[in-house]
Design a protein around this motif. Sequence first.
Motif, short mmCIF file in Angstrom:
data_model
loop_
_atom_site.label_atom_id
_atom_site.label_comp_id
_atom_site.label_asym_id
_atom_site.label_seq_id
_atom_site.Cartn_x
_atom_site.Cartn_y
_atom_site.Cartn_z
N MET A 28 15.99 39.31 -3.81
CA MET A 28 16.79 40.14 -2.90
C MET A 28 17.10 41.50 -3.53
O MET A 28 17.05 42.53 -2.84
N ARG A 29 17.43 41.52 -4.81
CA ARG A 29 17.72 42.80 -5.48
C ARG A 29 16.48 43.70 -5.46
O ARG A 29 16.57 44.89 -5.14
N PHE A 30 15.32 43.12 -5.77
CA PHE A 30 14.08 43.90 -5.77
C PHE A 30 13.79 44.47 -4.38
O PHE A 30 13.51 45.66 -4.23
N LEU A 31 13.86 43.62 -3.35
CA LEU A 31 13.57 44.09 -2.00
C LEU A 31 14.61 45.11 -1.52
O LEU A 31 14.27 46.06 -0.81
N ALA A 32 15.86 44.93 -1.92
CA ALA A 32 16.91 45.87 -1.54
C ALA A 32 16.70 47.24 -2.19
O ALA A 32 17.09 48.27 -1.63
N GLU A 33 16.07 47.25 -3.35
CA GLU A 33 15.76 48.51 -4.02
C GLU A 33 14.60 49.24 -3.34
O GLU A 33 14.39 50.43 -3.58
N HIS A 34 13.86 48.52 -2.49
CA HIS A 34 12.69 49.08 -1.81
C HIS A 34 12.73 48.71 -0.32
O HIS A 34 11.82 48.06 0.19
N PRO A 35 13.78 49.11 0.39
CA PRO A 35 13.94 48.67 1.78
C PRO A 35 12.88 49.21 2.74
O PRO A 35 12.71 48.66 3.83
N ASP A 36 12.16 50.25 2.36
CA ASP A 36 11.16 50.85 3.23
C ASP A 36 9.74 50.40 2.91
O ASP A 36 8.77 51.04 3.33
N HIS A 37 9.62 49.30 2.16
CA HIS A 37 8.30 48.80 1.78
C HIS A 37 8.22 47.30 2.00
O HIS A 37 9.24 46.60 1.98
N ALA A 38 7.00 46.82 2.18
CA ALA A 38 6.71 45.39 2.23
C ALA A 38 5.75 45.08 1.09
O ALA A 38 4.91 45.91 0.73
N PHE A 39 5.87 43.89 0.53
CA PHE A 39 5.11 43.52 -0.66
C PHE A 39 4.43 42.17 -0.47
O PHE A 39 4.91 41.32 0.27
N THR A 40 3.34 41.98 -1.19
CA THR A 40 2.72 40.66 -1.21
C THR A 40 3.56 39.74 -2.09
O THR A 40 4.36 40.21 -2.91
N GLN A 41 3.33 38.47 -1.91
CA GLN A 41 4.05 37.48 -2.72
C GLN A 41 3.81 37.71 -4.21
O GLN A 41 4.74 37.66 -5.01
N SER A 42 2.58 38.01 -4.58
CA SER A 42 2.28 38.22 -6.00
C SER A 42 2.94 39.49 -6.54
O SER A 42 3.37 39.54 -7.70
N ARG A 45 6.51 38.50 -7.09
CA ARG A 45 6.56 37.62 -8.27
C ARG A 45 6.47 38.44 -9.56
O ARG A 45 7.26 38.26 -10.48
N ASP A 46 5.52 39.36 -9.63
CA ASP A 46 5.34 40.16 -10.83
C ASP A 46 6.54 41.07 -11.10
O ASP A 46 6.94 41.26 -12.26
N ALA A 47 7.13 41.61 -10.05
CA ALA A 47 8.26 42.53 -10.21
C ALA A 47 9.55 41.82 -10.59
O ALA A 47 10.44 42.43 -11.19
N THR A 48 9.67 40.54 -10.23
CA THR A 48 10.92 39.82 -10.44
C THR A 48 10.85 38.77 -11.55
O THR A 48 11.86 38.20 -11.92
N ASP A 49 9.66 38.50 -12.05
CA ASP A 49 9.44 37.46 -13.07
C ASP A 49 9.81 36.07 -12.58
O ASP A 49 10.14 35.19 -13.37
N VAL A 50 9.77 35.85 -11.27
CA VAL A 50 9.95 34.51 -10.72
C VAL A 50 8.64 33.76 -10.97
O VAL A 50 7.55 34.32 -10.78
N LYS A 51 8.74 32.52 -11.39
CA LYS A 51 7.54 31.75 -11.72
C LYS A 51 6.65 31.59 -10.49
O LYS A 51 7.13 31.47 -9.36
N ALA A 52 5.35 31.53 -10.74
CA ALA A 52 4.36 31.43 -9.66
C ALA A 52 4.62 30.21 -8.78
O ALA A 52 4.45 30.29 -7.56
N GLY A 53 5.04 29.10 -9.36
CA GLY A 53 5.29 27.90 -8.59
C GLY A 53 6.57 27.95 -7.77
O GLY A 53 6.79 27.08 -6.92
N SER A 54 7.39 28.93 -7.99
CA SER A 54 8.69 29.03 -7.30
C SER A 54 8.74 30.10 -6.23
O SER A 54 9.54 30.01 -5.30
N ILE A 55 7.92 31.13 -6.34
CA ILE A 55 8.08 32.30 -5.47
C ILE A 55 7.92 31.99 -4.00
O ILE A 55 8.69 32.48 -3.17
N SER A 56 6.97 31.13 -3.64
CA SER A 56 6.78 30.84 -2.21
C SER A 56 7.96 30.08 -1.64
O SER A 56 8.38 30.33 -0.50
N VAL A 57 8.54 29.19 -2.43
CA VAL A 57 9.72 28.43 -1.98
C VAL A 57 10.91 29.37 -1.80
O VAL A 57 11.63 29.30 -0.80
#
Length: 119
Positions: A28-42, A45-57
Amino acid sequence: MPIDIETFETSSEDRLQNSGETNADRVMRFLAEHPDHAFTQSEIRDATDVKAGSISVVLSRLEGRGLVRHKGNYWALGEDDDVAAYTSMLESTRAANDRFGEEDMDEWLEHAVDEEETK
């Protein structure tokens, strides 16, 4: 900064590793910092360091709450009203925790009403 041994013993590894910030908080913090953009899941994941197995959940749960939007392969911050309500609740919780300390879930559960006992 050191923590007390009780916090060490009772906290999850993820909470201790990320200073209490959850994966959802980081997304949420990452997306709030970029409200005018959309990002792929990867990208998220790369920007937030959320584990690959957790990001989709994490993204799916946030979408279920209306906090993020999903179209094709892209994810973006949710609608203003939903995000504002979430942010308000999060800030209120943080302020209460700062003032009164965090809730001890085990202690809370000791005093919670057991629905089976009330029948």
